[in-house]
Design an enzyme around this catalytic site. Structure first.
Site, short mmCIF file in Angstrom:
data_model
loop_
_atom_site.label_atom_id
_atom_site.label_comp_id
_atom_site.label_asym_id
_atom_site.label_seq_id
_atom_site.Cartn_x
_atom_site.Cartn_y
_atom_site.Cartn_z
N TYR A 85 -1.50 -1.71 10.63
CA TYR A 85 -1.64 -1.89 9.18
C TYR A 85 -0.39 -1.40 8.46
CZ TYR A 85 -3.59 -1.32 4.42
OH TYR A 85 -3.82 -1.38 3.07
N SER A 142 0.87 -1.17 0.00
CA SER A 142 0.00 0.00 0.00
C SER A 142 0.91 1.22 0.00
CB SER A 142 -0.85 0.01 1.27
OG SER A 142 -1.39 1.31 1.51
N1 LIG Z 1 -8.50 -0.26 -1.35
C1 LIG Z 1 -7.40 0.44 -1.13
O1 LIG Z 1 -7.41 1.67 -1.13
C2 LIG Z 1 -6.11 -0.26 -0.90
C3 LIG Z 1 -4.95 0.52 -0.94
C4 LIG Z 1 -3.72 -0.09 -0.74
C5 LIG Z 1 -3.67 -1.44 -0.51
N2 LIG Z 1 -4.80 -2.18 -0.46
C6 LIG Z 1 -4.65 -3.62 -0.19
O2 LIG Z 1 -5.25 -4.36 -1.24
C7 LIG Z 1 -5.67 -5.61 -0.71
C8 LIG Z 1 -7.12 -5.83 -1.10
O3 LIG Z 1 -7.90 -4.76 -0.56
P1 LIG Z 1 -9.33 -4.38 -1.14
O4 LIG Z 1 -9.41 -2.93 -1.11
O5 LIG Z 1 -9.55 -5.11 -2.39
O6 LIG Z 1 -10.26 -4.95 0.04
P2 LIG Z 1 -11.71 -5.60 0.02
O7 LIG Z 1 -12.51 -5.08 -1.11
O8 LIG Z 1 -12.20 -5.43 1.41
O9 LIG Z 1 -11.41 -7.16 -0.25
C9 LIG Z 1 -10.73 -7.90 0.70
C10 LIG Z 1 -10.56 -9.32 0.21
O10 LIG Z 1 -9.74 -10.02 1.14
C11 LIG Z 1 -10.43 -11.16 1.62
N3 LIG Z 1 -10.11 -11.37 3.04
C12 LIG Z 1 -10.19 -10.48 4.05
N4 LIG Z 1 -9.84 -11.07 5.22
C13 LIG Z 1 -9.54 -12.35 4.93
C14 LIG Z 1 -9.12 -13.48 5.70
N5 LIG Z 1 -8.95 -13.41 7.04
N6 LIG Z 1 -8.91 -14.63 5.07
C15 LIG Z 1 -9.08 -14.72 3.75
N7 LIG Z 1 -9.49 -13.71 2.96
C16 LIG Z 1 -9.71 -12.53 3.55
C17 LIG Z 1 -11.90 -10.88 1.41
O11 LIG Z 1 -12.63 -12.12 1.29
P3 LIG Z 1 -14.26 -12.16 1.55
O12 LIG Z 1 -14.88 -11.47 0.34
O13 LIG Z 1 -14.60 -13.61 1.58
O14 LIG Z 1 -14.52 -11.42 2.79
C18 LIG Z 1 -11.86 -10.09 0.09
O15 LIG Z 1 -11.76 -10.94 -1.01
C19 LIG Z 1 -5.45 -5.54 0.78
O16 LIG Z 1 -4.22 -6.19 1.07
C20 LIG Z 1 -5.33 -4.06 1.05
O17 LIG Z 1 -4.55 -3.78 2.18
C21 LIG Z 1 -6.02 -1.62 -0.66
#
Ligand SMILES: NC(=O)c1ccc[n+]([C@@H]2O[C@H](COP(=O)([O-])OP(=O)(O)OC[C@H]3O[C@@H](n4cnc5c(N)ncnc54)[C@H](OP(=O)(O)O)[C@@H]3O)[C@@H](O)[C@H]2O)c1
Ligand SMILES: NC(=O)c1ccc[n+]([C@@H]2O[C@H](COP(=O)([O-])OP(=O)(O)OC[C@H]3O[C@@H](n4cnc5c(N)ncnc54)[C@H](OP(=O)(O)O)[C@@H]3O)[C@@H](O)[C@H]2O)c1
Lengths: 250, 259
Positions: free
Chosen positions: A156, A143
């Site tokens: 985080y 991130s």
């Molecule tokens: N969005 C942002 O602005 C952003 C920025 C920088 C980095 N990131 C990183 O990108 C990655 C994805 O984020 P996102 O924004 O796509 O989040 P999201 O829409 O909330 O999706 C999270 C995903 O992770 C899965 N997950 C969460 N906890 C889990 C666990 N304990 N075991 C297995 N699977 C789990 C969820 O599965 P379920 O659907 O089954 O719950 C879902 O598929 C993360 O690592 C986040 O830190 C995001």
């Protein structure tokens, strides 16, 4: 360019958000995609159906990424699916933004176990399969908060900083056979930060702070992951590629 | 969006496009369906053969000798290229030289030669291209070097100028946003005429293989693919970044490689 036909790739956290967009893009590139999720089986099967609709293979796999036993079982099941594994993308993760005083032991453990150890454990359990591939590549998901600090969410940010150094250390230890790179997204509109981007004030603050003047979309992240997994990136390893619209330039 | 459709018929300018990395960039864009303009310094025979390779792919390749180190010349080439192609979508300042200078008593003339080729010239190219890129919402990919990120006393002014070029990528990214994206690639040891002496000596060649985690030299195509990716629609949310393409070499500080 950036064709992934014949490759089998596991994307963790592929039921929603960034992982979902990555899974779809890899399917579009011709890869067979193992779509990992935790609770949202409905969303995972939508992703599988969409990839199959693109003419690529896909299957959903459930596991709690913070549970070592479940991650090991996940990788065994994925490894057996096509009898091989060529790529791993670790997008499963959670975000919490408490102040330092608010972080209790359970919060710390959950965050580190999911984002940091979940990433490491996925890589470790994938290694026996990746070692048999001649095109093995891993992409972790950090991130912008992995190298640029923000107020709130120390665990985080520590986890994401950890993922970046983990990526570099893995790149050197797993060389020459397995390439390991990270992407570092900026602010991307997903469920993880829904309260943030649905708040008009915060939405505008982030858009204004971003050089490209907008929030990112999950589809903005996916092509870079496709590139990093491809044969064309064969000489790229140990990098952390920022995909943040230039939010951290100043 | 797939890269073919977005780069097909894109208008791409590459300085130093006749040989080495520049040639690979020219051909990669041509294969993706782009129209090309490239400059070179003096070797017109090689330039002609690169242009013929582009023509064989069914694409246009406007090319002529133009000193990319001379700001006035560089700006004139940009205008001619934009006229020939009908605008510009992608600009790749790539022309470069890497004379062995060491770190002692580097003459002002050497400093001037290297900073004009690697810093002032690229700036002049991008600055002249700015109006065209603004109207096409295009992008710039600068060709830097990991020498701009690491200590490199063997070629001290080269290293310093490349560090300056990577700084340019960040500042121009902010200056040109949101219409125009600006990024850089930072290659490690790539097999080209620039590195031929080392590559052709068995010991030199093996030394690089040993200190590069991927265990091999880079090829110009490795760098070209990174440039193409950064210029593509797939990189639409990436600006001000430096994409290192070095087989992992920048990770390989000496203790780190020990087991
Ligand atoms: N969005 C942002 O602005 C952003 C920025 C920088 C980095 N990131 C990183 O990108 C990655 C994805 O984020 P996102 O924004 O796509 O989040 P999201 O829409 O909330 O999706 C999270 C995903 O992770 C899965 N997950 C969460 N906890 C889990 C666990 N304990 N075991 C297995 N699977 C789990 C969820 O599965 P379920 O659907 O089954 O719950 C879902 O598929 C993360 O690592 C986040 O830190 C995001
Ligand atoms: N090779 C590597 O290991 C490496 C590593 C990191 C970065 N780089 C960078 O990559 C870029 C290309 O290097 P390369 O290895 O492809 O070098 P190369 O094989 O020596 O080719 C250099 C190209 O640049 C042109 N050129 C040089 N000076 C010029 C000038 N003043 N005006 C116009 N054109 C000029 C040359 O034209 P003529 O044929 O007419 O001379 C030729 O087309 C350079 O910026 C270099 O610093 C290279």
């Amino acid at each position: 360019m950036f064709d992934l036909s014949g490759r089998v790739v596991l994307v963790t956290g592929a039921s929603r958000g960034i992982g979902r967009a990555i899974a779809l893009e890899l399917g579009r590139a011709g890869a067979a995609v193992a779509v990992h999720y935790h609770h949202r089986a409905d969303r995972a099967s939508e992703v599988v159906n969409t990839i199959e609709g693109l003419g690529a293979a896909a299957r959903a796999f459930a596991a709690d990424i913070s549970d070592r036993g479940q991650v090991d079982a996940l990788l065994r099941a994925v490894g057996e699916w096509k009898g091989r594994l060529d790529g791993l993308v670790t997008s499963a993760g959670i975000f919490r933004g408490p102040s330092v005083e608010e972080v209790d032991a359970a919060d710390w453990t959950e965050l580190i176990a999911t984002d940091l150890e979940g990433t490491f454990r996925s890589v470790q359990a994938a290694l026996p399969y990746l070692r048999r591939s001649d095109q093995a590549a891993i992409v972790t998901v950090s991130s912008v908060l992995g190298s640029h600090p923000a107020v709130g969410g120390v665990p985080y940010q520590a986890a994401k900083g950890g993922i970046e150094q983990m990526t570099r250390a893995l790149a050197i230890e797993l060389a020459p056979a397995i390439r390991v790179n990270a992407v570092a997204p900026g602010f991307i509109r997903t469920d993880i930060n829904r309260t943030g981007h649905e708040d008009p004030t915060f939405h505008d603050q982030v858009a204004r702070a971003t050089a490209l003047r907008r929030w990112g979309e999950p589809e903005d992240i996916a092509p870079a992951v496709r590139y990093l997994l491809s044969r064309e990136a064969d000489w790229v390893t140990g990098i952390v590629l920022g995909i943040d619209g230039g939010i951290a330039l100043r | 969006m797939n890269d073919r459709s977005t780069l097909a018929s894109a208008k791409v300018l590459v300085t130093g496009g006749s040989r080495g990395i520049g040639r690979a960039v020219v051909l990669a864009f041509a294969r993706a369906g782009a129209e090309i303009a490239f400059s070179y310094r003096r070797d017109s025979a090689i330039a002609r053969s690169t242009a013929q390779e582009v023509a064989a792919l069914g694409r246009r390749a406007y090319h002529r000798a133009s000193d990319a180190a001379d700001p006035t010349e560089a700006a004139r080439f940009v205008r001619d290229a934009a006229d020939a192609l009908g605008g510009l979508d992608v600009v790749v300042p790539n022309a470069g030289i890497a004379p062995t200078t060491g770190f002692e008593g580097v003459e002002p003339a050497r400093w001037a030669e290297l900073s004009s080729t690697l810093l002032v010239g690229p700036y002049a190219t991008v600055d002249a291209a700015r109006p065209y890129l603004r109207s096409s919402r295009g992008s710039v990919v600068l060709v830097g070097s990991i020498a701009g990120l690491r200590a490199y006393p063997e070629e001290l002014p080269y290293s310093a100028a490349k560090a300056g070029l990577l700084s340019l990528a960040r500042s121009l990214a902010l200056a040109y946003a949101p219409e125009v994206r600006v990024n850089a690639v930072a290659p490690g040891w790539v097999h080209s005429d620039m590195t031929r002496t080392l590559y052709d000596s068995p010991r030199g060649r093996a030394a690089i293989e040993r200190t590069t985690p991927r265990g091999r030299w880079g090829e110009p195509d490795d760098v070209a693919a990174a440039v193409l990716f950064l210029a593509s629609e797939g990189a639409r949310f990436i600006t001000g970044e430096t994409l290192v393409v070095d087989g992992g070499e920048q990770l390989a500080w000496r203790v780190g490689m020990l087991r």
